[in-house]
Design a protein around this motif. Structure first.
Motif, PDB file in Angstrom:
ATOM      1  N   HIS A   1       0.841  -1.212   0.000  1.00  0.00           N
ATOM      2  CA  HIS A   1       0.000   0.000   0.000  1.00  0.00           C
ATOM      3  C   HIS A   1       0.870   1.253   0.000  1.00  0.00           C
ATOM      4  CE1 HIS A   1      -3.910  -2.044   0.804  1.00  0.00           C
ATOM      5  NE2 HIS A   1      -3.085  -2.999   1.195  1.00  0.00           N
TER       6      HIS A   1
ATOM      7  N   PHE B   1      -7.429  -5.570  13.879  1.00  0.00           N
ATOM      8  CA  PHE B   1      -7.478  -4.994  12.538  1.00  0.00           C
ATOM      9  C   PHE B   1      -8.102  -3.592  12.552  1.00  0.00           C
ATOM     10  CE2 PHE B   1      -8.904  -4.344   8.208  1.00  0.00           C
ATOM     11  CZ  PHE B   1      -7.779  -4.740   7.499  1.00  0.00           C
TER      12      PHE B   1
ATOM     13  N   PHE C   1      -5.621  -1.121  13.581  1.00  0.00           N
ATOM     14  CA  PHE C   1      -4.686  -0.879  12.478  1.00  0.00           C
ATOM     15  C   PHE C   1      -5.265   0.158  11.499  1.00  0.00           C
ATOM     16  CE2 PHE C   1      -4.133  -2.115   7.970  1.00  0.00           C
ATOM     17  CZ  PHE C   1      -2.896  -1.518   7.777  1.00  0.00           C
TER      18      PHE C   1
ATOM     19  N   TYR D   1      -3.794   3.708  10.481  1.00  0.00           N
ATOM     20  CA  TYR D   1      -3.525   3.902   9.046  1.00  0.00           C
ATOM     21  C   TYR D   1      -4.108   5.247   8.583  1.00  0.00           C
ATOM     22  CZ  TYR D   1      -3.062   2.577   4.114  1.00  0.00           C
ATOM     23  OH  TYR D   1      -2.703   2.521   2.793  1.00  0.00           O
TER      24      TYR D   1
ATOM     25  N   THR E   1      -5.259   4.519  -2.612  1.00  0.00           N
ATOM     26  CA  THR E   1      -6.677   4.776  -2.306  1.00  0.00           C
ATOM     27  C   THR E   1      -6.958   6.248  -2.628  1.00  0.00           C
ATOM     28  OG1 THR E   1      -6.330   3.223  -0.470  1.00  0.00           O
ATOM     29  CG2 THR E   1      -8.460   4.394  -0.545  1.00  0.00           C
TER      30      THR E   1
ATOM     31  N   SER F   1      -9.449   8.459  -0.467  1.00  0.00           N
ATOM     32  CA  SER F   1      -9.044   8.986   0.847  1.00  0.00           C
ATOM     33  C   SER F   1      -8.353  10.341   0.703  1.00  0.00           C
ATOM     34  CB  SER F   1      -8.111   7.998   1.562  1.00  0.00           C
ATOM     35  OG  SER F   1      -8.847   6.873   1.972  1.00  0.00           O
TER      36      SER F   1
ATOM     37  N   ARG G   1     -11.152  13.051  -0.965  1.00  0.00           N
ATOM     38  CA  ARG G   1     -12.184  13.494  -0.015  1.00  0.00           C
ATOM     39  C   ARG G   1     -11.597  14.392   1.076  1.00  0.00           C
ATOM     40  NH1 ARG G   1     -13.957   9.888   4.962  1.00  0.00           N
ATOM     41  NH2 ARG G   1     -15.163  11.773   5.194  1.00  0.00           N
ATOM     42  N   ARG G   2     -10.265  14.338   1.224  1.00  0.00           N
ATOM     43  CA  ARG G   2      -9.607  15.224   2.195  1.00  0.00           C
ATOM     44  C   ARG G   2      -9.177  16.537   1.534  1.00  0.00           C
ATOM     45  NH1 ARG G   2      -9.365  10.324   4.214  1.00  0.00           N
ATOM     46  NH2 ARG G   2      -9.267   9.999   6.475  1.00  0.00           N
TER      47      ARG G   2
ATOM     48  N   ASP H   1      -7.738   1.243  -5.084  1.00  0.00           N
ATOM     49  CA  ASP H   1      -8.685   0.427  -4.309  1.00  0.00           C
ATOM     50  C   ASP H   1      -9.792   1.247  -3.657  1.00  0.00           C
ATOM     51  OD1 ASP H   1      -7.240   1.454  -2.073  1.00  0.00           O
ATOM     52  OD2 ASP H   1      -7.489  -0.426  -0.967  1.00  0.00           O
TER      53      ASP H   1
ATOM     54  N   GLY I   1      -9.576  -2.302   3.237  1.00  0.00           N
ATOM     55  CA  GLY I   1     -10.217  -1.959   4.506  1.00  0.00           C
ATOM     56  C   GLY I   1     -10.811  -3.185   5.175  1.00  0.00           C
TER      57      GLY I   1
ATOM     58  N   HIS J   1      -8.986  -7.364  -1.892  1.00  0.00           N
ATOM     59  CA  HIS J   1      -8.613  -8.069  -0.663  1.00  0.00           C
ATOM     60  C   HIS J   1      -9.793  -8.986  -0.325  1.00  0.00           C
ATOM     61  CE1 HIS J   1      -5.807  -4.739  -0.117  1.00  0.00           C
ATOM     62  NE2 HIS J   1      -5.321  -5.263   0.987  1.00  0.00           N
TER      63      HIS J   1
ATOM     64  N   GLU K   1      -8.993 -12.056   4.414  1.00  0.00           N
ATOM     65  CA  GLU K   1      -7.941 -11.617   5.345  1.00  0.00           C
ATOM     66  C   GLU K   1      -8.482 -11.712   6.777  1.00  0.00           C
ATOM     67  OE1 GLU K   1      -6.916  -7.441   4.995  1.00  0.00           O
ATOM     68  OE2 GLU K   1      -5.041  -7.693   6.102  1.00  0.00           O
TER      69      GLU K   1
ATOM     70  N   HIS L   1      -4.300 -11.299   0.125  1.00  0.00           N
ATOM     71  CA  HIS L   1      -4.257 -12.180   1.311  1.00  0.00           C
ATOM     72  C   HIS L   1      -4.889 -13.548   1.017  1.00  0.00           C
ATOM     73  CE1 HIS L   1      -2.677  -9.091   3.991  1.00  0.00           C
ATOM     74  NE2 HIS L   1      -3.543  -8.253   3.419  1.00  0.00           N
TER      75      HIS L   1
ATOM     76  N   ASP M   1       2.735  -5.690   2.123  1.00  0.00           N
ATOM     77  CA  ASP M   1       1.498  -5.010   2.545  1.00  0.00           C
ATOM     78  C   ASP M   1       1.723  -3.558   3.014  1.00  0.00           C
ATOM     79  OD1 ASP M   1      -1.242  -5.010   2.656  1.00  0.00           O
ATOM     80  OD2 ASP M   1      -1.412  -6.168   4.489  1.00  0.00           O
ATOM     81  N   ASP M   2       2.065  -3.363   4.280  1.00  0.00           N
ATOM     82  CA  ASP M   2       2.308  -2.008   4.827  1.00  0.00           C
ATOM     83  C   ASP M   2       3.623  -2.090   5.614  1.00  0.00           C
ATOM     84  OD1 ASP M   2      -0.465  -0.739   4.253  1.00  0.00           O
ATOM     85  OD2 ASP M   2      -0.939  -2.623   5.261  1.00  0.00           O
TER      86      ASP M   2
HETATM   87  O1  LIG Z   1     -10.406   7.530   3.812  1.00  0.00           O
HETATM   88  C1  LIG Z   1     -11.406   7.500   4.510  1.00  0.00           C
HETATM   89  O2  LIG Z   1     -11.998   8.513   4.828  1.00  0.00           O
HETATM   90  C2  LIG Z   1     -11.928   6.192   5.006  1.00  0.00           C
HETATM   91  C3  LIG Z   1     -13.157   6.139   5.654  1.00  0.00           C
HETATM   92  C4  LIG Z   1     -13.602   4.914   6.151  1.00  0.00           C
HETATM   93  C5  LIG Z   1     -12.838   3.761   5.997  1.00  0.00           C
HETATM   94  C6  LIG Z   1     -11.626   3.846   5.356  1.00  0.00           C
HETATM   95  C7  LIG Z   1     -10.810   2.632   5.237  1.00  0.00           C
HETATM   96  O3  LIG Z   1     -11.242   1.573   5.617  1.00  0.00           O
HETATM   97  C8  LIG Z   1      -9.458   2.747   4.651  1.00  0.00           C
HETATM   98  C9  LIG Z   1      -8.740   1.437   4.692  1.00  0.00           C
HETATM   99  C10 LIG Z   1      -7.407   1.534   4.002  1.00  0.00           C
HETATM  100  O4  LIG Z   1      -6.570   0.507   4.459  1.00  0.00           O
HETATM  101  C11 LIG Z   1      -5.743   0.150   3.409  1.00  0.00           C
HETATM  102  N1  LIG Z   1      -5.076  -1.088   3.784  1.00  0.00           N
HETATM  103  C12 LIG Z   1      -3.783  -1.169   4.075  1.00  0.00           C
HETATM  104  N2  LIG Z   1      -3.462  -2.400   4.407  1.00  0.00           N
HETATM  105  C13 LIG Z   1      -4.572  -3.136   4.332  1.00  0.00           C
HETATM  106  C14 LIG Z   1      -4.837  -4.501   4.548  1.00  0.00           C
HETATM  107  O5  LIG Z   1      -3.986  -5.337   4.897  1.00  0.00           O
HETATM  108  N3  LIG Z   1      -6.113  -4.919   4.390  1.00  0.00           N
HETATM  109  C15 LIG Z   1      -7.081  -4.069   4.001  1.00  0.00           C
HETATM  110  N4  LIG Z   1      -6.867  -2.766   3.768  1.00  0.00           N
HETATM  111  C16 LIG Z   1      -5.632  -2.312   3.934  1.00  0.00           C
HETATM  112  C17 LIG Z   1      -6.654   0.126   2.233  1.00  0.00           C
HETATM  113  O6  LIG Z   1      -5.968   0.268   1.030  1.00  0.00           O
HETATM  114  C18 LIG Z   1      -7.514   1.349   2.503  1.00  0.00           C
HETATM  115  O7  LIG Z   1      -6.913   2.474   1.928  1.00  0.00           O
HETATM  116  C19 LIG Z   1     -11.157   5.060   4.850  1.00  0.00           C
END
Ligand SMILES: O=C(O)c1cccc(C(=O)CC[C@H]2O[C@@H](n3cnc4c(=O)[nH]cnc43)[C@H](O)[C@@H]2O)c1
Ligand SMILES: [Zn+2]
Length: 340
Positions: free
Chosen positions: A16, A54, A57, A61, A98, A101, A104-105, A136, A170, A197, A200, A221, A278-279
């Motif tokens: 990521h 998770f 995490f 993140y 992503t 993210s 939207r910011r 994603d 996510g 994904h 996982e 995963h 991954d991260d």
């Molecule tokens: O950006 C937002 O505002 C937002 C609002 C609600 C939920 C989310 C997310 O759930 C972002 C998840 C973020 O996590 C990344 N990621 C990194 N490693 C992993 C992993 O191992 N499994 C799943 N997701 C992962 C993913 O790419 C999303 O960007 C955001």
């Protein structure tokens, strides 16, 4: 073995963008945005990157996502991540980004695309590492995020040249995969590969959904696939690769211990297994460490590691000449290493 892995030319298929921000990069971004709650001191950061589960995490993140506020931050992050990959002899990487993210910011969408593309070209010229993108959907953010992600991925005025695939990340609990089918259909129709994904943090039914509904060509995963022999046989028969990230699964507590990781069962079932990070800084790892972990769990020697590296080449969304060149480089390196 560590020296062999360090020099082995590799492809990284599951890493990521924001999750690759090293302490060095976090410090640089935090210096630009001193109001952030992300610590910059490496010891405090290691503590901050210790997760209870998770959901924790994801919360951490997103606090790192909050550090990326301008197109220049996006460019810096992308270019520096490429530098870290190149240091590990990663020749080709598909970086999961992503965009929702960031947009939207408040980051302008066109400026975002220009920043990643500018960094991609500069990194290839300076380090020789080829970067490609997977955009994603952050599934927990709802269908609005899916709508926005597929728009950013398919609008000809925005879609970046390096984009090859479409993903879903996510949390999985409470975020059923089938609801994303129309967005994956649209992305696939626009020529993108499907790489969600799945499995996982939920069971094998999520992996089936990813295959049957989202037409997954690789699975992020796929850990729980080990619970379903028919699924393993299906993955093996259709060459649907698993992007295995062992240390990530321990750090997010998806798997209890490395010795309980199902990677061995995947290989025994004939599944195309790739190893990924991954991260990496968030999980205190890097791709070389993941190869060392895989070597231990699978009892691999140098030839076995070269096969693992070539699995990633086979599963990559790289053109055939590019694949042939990288596979040949892996073979040449391995033969030279093993020569008397
Ligand atoms: O950006 C937002 O505002 C937002 C609002 C609600 C939920 C989310 C997310 O759930 C972002 C998840 C973020 O996590 C990344 N990621 C990194 N490693 C992993 C992993 O191992 N499994 C799943 N997701 C992962 C993913 O790419 C999303 O960007 C955001
Ligand atoms: Zn991931």
């Amino acid at each position: 073995m560590h020296a062999f892995i360090a020099g082995l030319p590799k492809a990284e298929l599951h890493v990521h963008h924001v999750g690759s921000a090293s302490p060095r990069i976090v410090s640089e971004l935090a210096a630009r945005h001193p109001d952030s709650k992300v610590p910059t001191d490496p010891e405090a950061l290691a503590d901050y990157f210790t997760f209870t589960d998770f959901a924790h995490f994801i919360q951490v993140y997103l606090s790192v996502v909050d550090l990326i506020r301008t197109p220049e931050d996006v460019r810096l992050l992308t270019f520096e991540v490429a530098r870290d990959l190149a240091r590990q002899q990663v020749r080709y990487a598909e970086l999961t980004i992503t965009p929702y993210s960031s947009t939207r910011r408040g980051i302008d969408e066109r400026a975002f695309m220009e920043a990643i593309e500018d960094a991609r070209k500069a990194a290839e010229a300076e380090f020789g590492t080829v970067l490609r993108w997977c955009f994603d959907i952050p599934g927990e953010a709802g269908l609005v995020s899916a709508e926005e992600t597929v728009r950013l991925a398919t609008d000809d005025r925005l879609r970046p040249e390096g984009l090859v695939s479409f993903g879903l990340g996510g949390p999985e609990v409470g975020v059923p995969r089938p609801q994303f089918k129309p967005y994956f259909d649209q992305a696939i129709a626009a020529g993108l590969h499907s790489v969600p994904h799945a499995g996982e943090t939920t069971g094998p039914e999520t992996v089936w959904d990813a295959i049957n509904e989202l037409r997954a060509e690789r699975i992020g995963h796929g850990t729980s696939s080990a619970q379903d022999p028919k699924l393993l046989a299906h993955l093996a028969e259709h060459r649907i690769a698993l992007e295995v990230c062992p240390t990530s699964n321990i750090a997010t507590r998806a798997v209890r211990t490395l010795d309980e990781h199902p990677i061995k069962e995947f290989v025994a079932a004939g599944v195309l297994v790739t190893v990924n990070s991954d991260d990496p800084p968030m999980f205190g790892t890097d791709l070389n460490t993941e190869y060392a972990v895989a070597a231990r769990l699978l009892d691999l020697d140098e030839r076995g590691l070269a096969v693992l590296a070539k699995n990633a080449v086979e599963a990559a969304f790289l053109d055939e000449p590019g694949k042939a060149r990288l596979a040949a480089e892996i073979d040449t390196y391995t033969s030279a290493w093993l020569a008397p």
